[in-house]
Design an enzyme around this catalytic site. Structure first.
Site, PDB file in Angstrom:
ATOM      1  N   GLY A 451      49.588  70.501  54.782  1.00 15.36           N
ATOM      2  CA  GLY A 451      50.814  70.780  55.372  1.00 15.36           C
ATOM      3  C   GLY A 451      50.685  70.195  56.804  1.00 15.36           C
ATOM      4  CG  PHE A 453      50.807  73.482  61.743  1.00 14.83           C
ATOM      5  CD1 PHE A 453      50.625  74.038  62.905  1.00 14.83           C
ATOM      6  CD2 PHE A 453      52.192  72.714  61.620  1.00 14.83           C
ATOM      7  CE1 PHE A 453      51.571  74.062  64.198  1.00 14.83           C
ATOM      8  CE2 PHE A 453      53.305  73.065  62.600  1.00 14.83           C
ATOM      9  CZ  PHE A 453      52.847  73.542  64.124  1.00 14.83           C
ATOM     10  N   GLY A 454      47.724  71.665  58.695  1.00 17.36           N
ATOM     11  CA  GLY A 454      46.350  71.715  58.498  1.00 17.36           C
ATOM     12  C   GLY A 454      46.206  71.442  56.973  1.00 17.36           C
ATOM     13  CB  THR A 455      43.370  70.690  54.922  1.00 15.31           C
ATOM     14  OG1 THR A 455      43.672  69.252  55.732  1.00 15.31           O
ATOM     15  CG2 THR A 455      43.141  70.079  53.526  1.00 15.31           C
ATOM     16  CB  VAL A 456      45.782  74.890  52.074  1.00 13.63           C
ATOM     17  CG1 VAL A 456      45.658  76.315  51.313  1.00 13.63           C
ATOM     18  CG2 VAL A 456      46.661  74.957  52.962  1.00 13.63           C
ATOM     19  CG  ASP A 567      59.690  75.330  57.885  1.00 12.32           C
ATOM     20  OD1 ASP A 567      60.924  74.958  57.299  1.00 12.32           O
ATOM     21  OD2 ASP A 567      58.649  74.733  57.718  1.00 12.32           O
TER      22      ASP A 567
HETATM   23  N1  LIG Z   1      47.778  81.353  49.861  1.00 10.67           N
HETATM   24  C1  LIG Z   1      47.605  80.158  49.395  1.00 10.67           C
HETATM   25  N2  LIG Z   1      47.393  80.227  47.679  1.00 10.67           N
HETATM   26  C2  LIG Z   1      47.454  79.190  47.141  1.00 10.67           C
HETATM   27  N3  LIG Z   1      48.011  77.722  47.717  1.00 10.67           N
HETATM   28  C3  LIG Z   1      48.411  77.724  48.898  1.00 10.67           C
HETATM   29  C4  LIG Z   1      48.164  78.867  49.881  1.00 10.67           C
HETATM   30  N4  LIG Z   1      48.794  78.563  50.868  1.00 10.67           N
HETATM   31  C5  LIG Z   1      49.093  77.033  50.941  1.00 10.67           C
HETATM   32  N5  LIG Z   1      48.771  76.784  49.817  1.00 10.67           N
HETATM   33  C6  LIG Z   1      49.134  75.414  48.871  1.00 10.67           C
HETATM   34  O1  LIG Z   1      48.859  74.547  50.133  1.00 10.67           O
HETATM   35  C7  LIG Z   1      50.025  73.630  50.131  1.00 10.67           C
HETATM   36  C8  LIG Z   1      50.035  73.362  51.646  1.00 10.67           C
HETATM   37  O2  LIG Z   1      50.348  74.456  52.439  1.00 10.67           O
HETATM   38  P1  LIG Z   1      50.833  74.660  53.904  1.00 10.67           P
HETATM   39  O3  LIG Z   1      51.243  75.949  54.297  1.00 10.67           O
HETATM   40  O4  LIG Z   1      49.664  74.069  54.546  1.00 10.67           O
HETATM   41  O5  LIG Z   1      51.907  73.443  53.997  1.00 10.67           O
HETATM   42  P2  LIG Z   1      53.575  73.549  53.751  1.00 10.67           P
HETATM   43  O6  LIG Z   1      54.307  74.727  53.902  1.00 10.67           O
HETATM   44  O7  LIG Z   1      53.484  72.712  52.168  1.00 10.67           O
HETATM   45  O8  LIG Z   1      53.950  72.118  54.723  1.00 10.67           O
HETATM   46  P3  LIG Z   1      54.404  72.525  56.138  1.00 10.67           P
HETATM   47  O9  LIG Z   1      53.442  73.319  56.693  1.00 10.67           O
HETATM   48  O10 LIG Z   1      54.473  71.222  56.674  1.00 10.67           O
HETATM   49  O11 LIG Z   1      55.428  73.214  56.264  1.00 10.67           O
HETATM   50  C9  LIG Z   1      51.231  74.492  49.824  1.00 10.67           C
HETATM   51  O12 LIG Z   1      52.346  73.682  49.404  1.00 10.67           O
HETATM   52  C10 LIG Z   1      50.577  75.278  48.445  1.00 10.67           C
HETATM   53  O13 LIG Z   1      50.751  74.487  47.406  1.00 10.67           O
END
Ligand SMILES: Nc1ncnc2c1ncn2[C@@H]1O[C@H](COP(=O)(O)OP(=O)(O)OP(=O)(O)O)[C@@H](O)[C@H]1O
Length: 696
Positions: A451, A453-456, A567
């Site tokens: 996303g 803000f970072g990598t998950v 958001d």
């Molecule tokens: N707790 C979690 N369990 C499983 N998958 C997750 C989890 N958190 C995030 N993800 C996966 O990682 C992706 C990136 O999450 P993140 O919250 O960093 O960004 P985003 O919400 O997609 O974008 P942005 O931060 O720009 O709004 C998500 O779309 C989801 O598929």
């Protein structure tokens, strides 16, 4: 005392008592009632007596309110009445009932000792055999047992998003009620009384009970119209009370509705001749004792009283002035059809819909139970409450909530972080050692997403499946670090099945991360927008998912202080193995949301954002309601919102040109109405979707 049945009649006969007996009992009864009502009247000394503050008013039980209404409507010229039959404070609860064909006096003097001062119970009335020839009929208000009322409530909800003023709302509600209850009539001589009796008898036969749900009445007297109007007005928080008297009839139980517009004006609403027309409360209304509707806002013409600006002062004056209770007021019919001023809250320029087009019948039979809860969210989320701001004080407030201690914690400090970024509050917060997770405790596995803000990453922590969001920026600027603190601070106090659970945070660079539970199916967005999504997710499951979002968002909005996501979007909704949806990514999203027009226009995700957020105006929980509308639209259409538009185009269309996504014709009309109500302009969302927190 002779043996009487529970309805106040001597068994097998009509009521009979000697003249002396009746006189004595009548005297005693009136004395008791006068004493009781006098004690109520004494409350008028309370300067807050008339203030509309339902939060401070204990909610009366259905029986209590029914009893009061029944006794007062039947006896109003025997005892002084304070502030009408049902006041602004009274919300008509489910289970309220009005008894016809049975005199409270007869009931009271002949009731058993334990029933004295009570209304006949709903159960006993329900048990009456409709074929026994008794004239008893009971009009029930209970949306759970009344599909007609339920349908009306949905219709009001759907209408409400198009209301541009209080006058508009009153007009449409009055038309709805009038249309529903036998149409317009200029006098009751036009046969309404007879038609009501016929309708009630037919319903009794058809339903096999004397209890008639108000939504099933195709003909209604003024008292029924007034009750129905108040129920619907309560639904949209339109201040409304029911008082004695009616312009069109002279029945004993003649009643009218009064609405309060702005802070110190109330008007009688016409529900017969010219539905929705408003008139001054001192206009001539018929009642048994020639008593006109008395209003604390409208001083008796017999005495010269200065106009008070303040509602409270007006109320006090009203009650200090004995004559205002029951005085045949000067007839002020001339010019009483007053077109009220528009409440400032409602002065917005949104499209007006005609009643005709809105009067389409919504089929309530195919409303899924989940839908009730969607409405619940829209209502609940809009309770007036302060927004959670982003300052330190709030973080302190939040940290007042307790959190269970995780099994194993380490003692990491914040050596790596520039101390200058720490505010006292956030420092205190982070010194809660139980919260920290050492990077070394995490077994990092595959990357699952990225996303802004970072990598998950997926990871293992103490044998639990977790997701670790490693923040992109590790060299923290004070502002960024506070965002991080904020998200963690908020999340760590939240416990809800539809909110992603925060396990802790790694607070030492270069591994600053947020650790949450791992949610196996990933984002709802991905799940919805794959080719076979319709096969995997049937309609019921998708509505259940919407309900999950509702539940989670309700929890956030009800949190003290309320949490606004800002958001909310399907990529921020995660789906677990049971298809339960969990909301994530709040906190950081607040600040992201604020920067769309300035820095992120081209790369952001404005598709879900409310127009006021896109315009960078003030926003609150209602902005989340708008976003929920987009999610609901995605769930029912399985389409991507604004698929063929760029972010800038969406901002222009939604934020500045009042454009909305198209809702296909095949969408269930109730869902479509819900979506539309979520997409009303913020002022309409605010003022007219302020609905009670209760199941629809
Ligand atoms: N707790 C979690 N369990 C499983 N998958 C997750 C989890 N958190 C995030 N993800 C996966 O990682 C992706 C990136 O999450 P993140 O919250 O960093 O960004 P985003 O919400 O997609 O974008 P942005 O931060 O720009 O709004 C998500 O779309 C989801 O598929």
């Amino acid at each position: 005392m002779e043996s009487v049945n529970k309805y106040g009649y001597r068994k097998g006969t009509t009521p009979f008592k000697s003249w002396a007996q009746q006189t004595e009992e009548s005297y005693q009864l009136q004395l008791a009632l006068v004493l009781r009502v006098s004690s109520r009247a004494a409350s008028a000394d309370d300067p807050n007596f008339l203030d509309i503050n339902p939060a401070e008013q204990p909610t009366a039980s259905p029986e209590t309110l029914s009893h009061r209404f029944w006794v007062f409507s039947a006896w109003k010229n025997v005892v002084p009445i304070v502030n009408g039959c049902l006041s602004y404070f009274d919300r008509i609860p489910d289970g309220f009932y009005l008894i016809h064909g049975m005199d409270p006096y007869v009931w009271t003097i002949s009731a058993d000792q334990q029933d004295m001062g009570q209304i006949p119970s709903y159960e006993s009335l329900k048990a009456i055999d409709p074929c026994n020839g008794l004239p008893i009929k009971v009009v029930l208000i209970n949306k759970f047992r009344d599909p007609g009322l339920k349908e009306l409530r949905y219709r009001v909800m759907s209408l409400s998003c198009n209301w541009v003023s209080a006058e508009d709302a009153i007009h449409q509600l009055a038309n709805l009620v009038c249309h529903r209850m036998g149409g317009a009539a200029s006098t009751e001589g036009e046969g309404l009384g007879v038609r009501w009796k016929e309708c009630a008898e037919a319903l009794k036969d058809c339903l096999g009970t004397v209890v008639l749900p108000i939504g099933s009445l195709s003909v209604g007297l003024c008292v029924h119209r007034a009750l129905l109007f108040k129920v619907l007005a309560d639904l949209v928080y339109l201040p409304c009370r029911i008082a004695e008297g009616c312009k069109y009839c002279k029945r004993d139980d003649a009643s009218s509705c009064l609405v309060k517009i702005a802070s110190d004006r109330e008007y009688v609403v016409d529900l017969f001749g010219e539905p929705g027309a408003l008139s001054q409360p001192d206009s001539s209304l018929n009642s048994r004792s020639s008593v006109l509707v008395s209003s604390p806002f409208c001083h008796p013409k017999l005495k010269a009283v200065g106009i008070s600006q303040k509602f409270r002062t007006s109320g006090k004056q009203h009650f200090y002035n004995n004559q205002s209770h029951k005085v045949a007021l000067h007839d002020a019919t001339s010019g009483d059809n007053h077109k009220c001023s528009v409440s400032p809250l409602l002065q917005i320029d949104v499209r007006k819909s005609t009643l005709d087009s809105d009067l389409q019948i919504l089929d309530s039979s195919n409303i899924f139970p989940e839908l009730r809860n969607l409405s619940h969210f829209i209502k609940g989320s809009l309770l007036p409450s302060p927004i959670l701001p982003i300052g330190h004080g709030e973080i302190q407030q939040i940290s007042a909530f307790s959190r269970p201690k995780p099994a194993m914690m380490n003692n990491l400090s914040f050596k790596g972080v520039n101390q200058a970024v720490w505010s006292t509050a956030s420092h205190e917060l982070f010194l809660e050692e139980e919260f920290n997770i050492a990077w070394t405790e995490l077994i990092i596995k595959n990357r699952i997403g990225r996303g802004s803000f970072g990598t998950v990453h997926r990871a293992k922590w103490q044998d639990a499946d977790v997701a670790v969001k490693v923040l992109e920026e590790q060299e923290f600027h004070a502002h960024r670090f506070e965002e991080f603190v904020r998200e963690v601070a908020i999340m760590k106090h939240l416990r809800h099945p539809n909110i992603v659970l925060l396990m802790g945070a790694v607070t030492q660079p270069p591994y600053l991360s947020i650790v949450t539970e791992y949610v196996s199916r990933g984002s709802l967005y991905k799940l919805l927008h794959v080719p076979d999504s319709r096969m995997v997710l049937d309609e019921r499951r998708r509505l259940k998912m919407a309900y999950d979002v509702v539940n989670g968002m309700n929890y956030l909005h009800q949190f003290k202080p309320p949490i606004v996501h800002r958001d909310l979007k399907s990529p921020n909704l995660l789906v677990d193995s049971n298809y339960t949806v969990k909301i994530c990514d709040f906190g950081l999203s607040r600040s992201k949301a604020n920067t769309y027009l300035s820095s992120k226009t081209a790369e952001g995700t404005p598709e879900w954002m409310a127009p006021e957020v896109l315009r960078e105006e003030l926003s609150d929980e209602k902005s989340d309601v708008f976003s929920f509308g987009v999610i609901l639209w995605e769930l029912v259409t399985l389409q991507q919102p604004w698929r063929n538009s760029t972010s800038s185009q969406v901002i222009g269309a939604v934020g500045f040109n009042s454009k909305r996504l198209e809702i296909p014709n095949n969408v269930n009309p109730v869902v479509a109405a819900l979506i539309k109500s979520c997409w009303a302009e913020i002022f309409a969302r605010h003022s007219l979707l302020l609905l009670p927190i209760e199941e629809m």
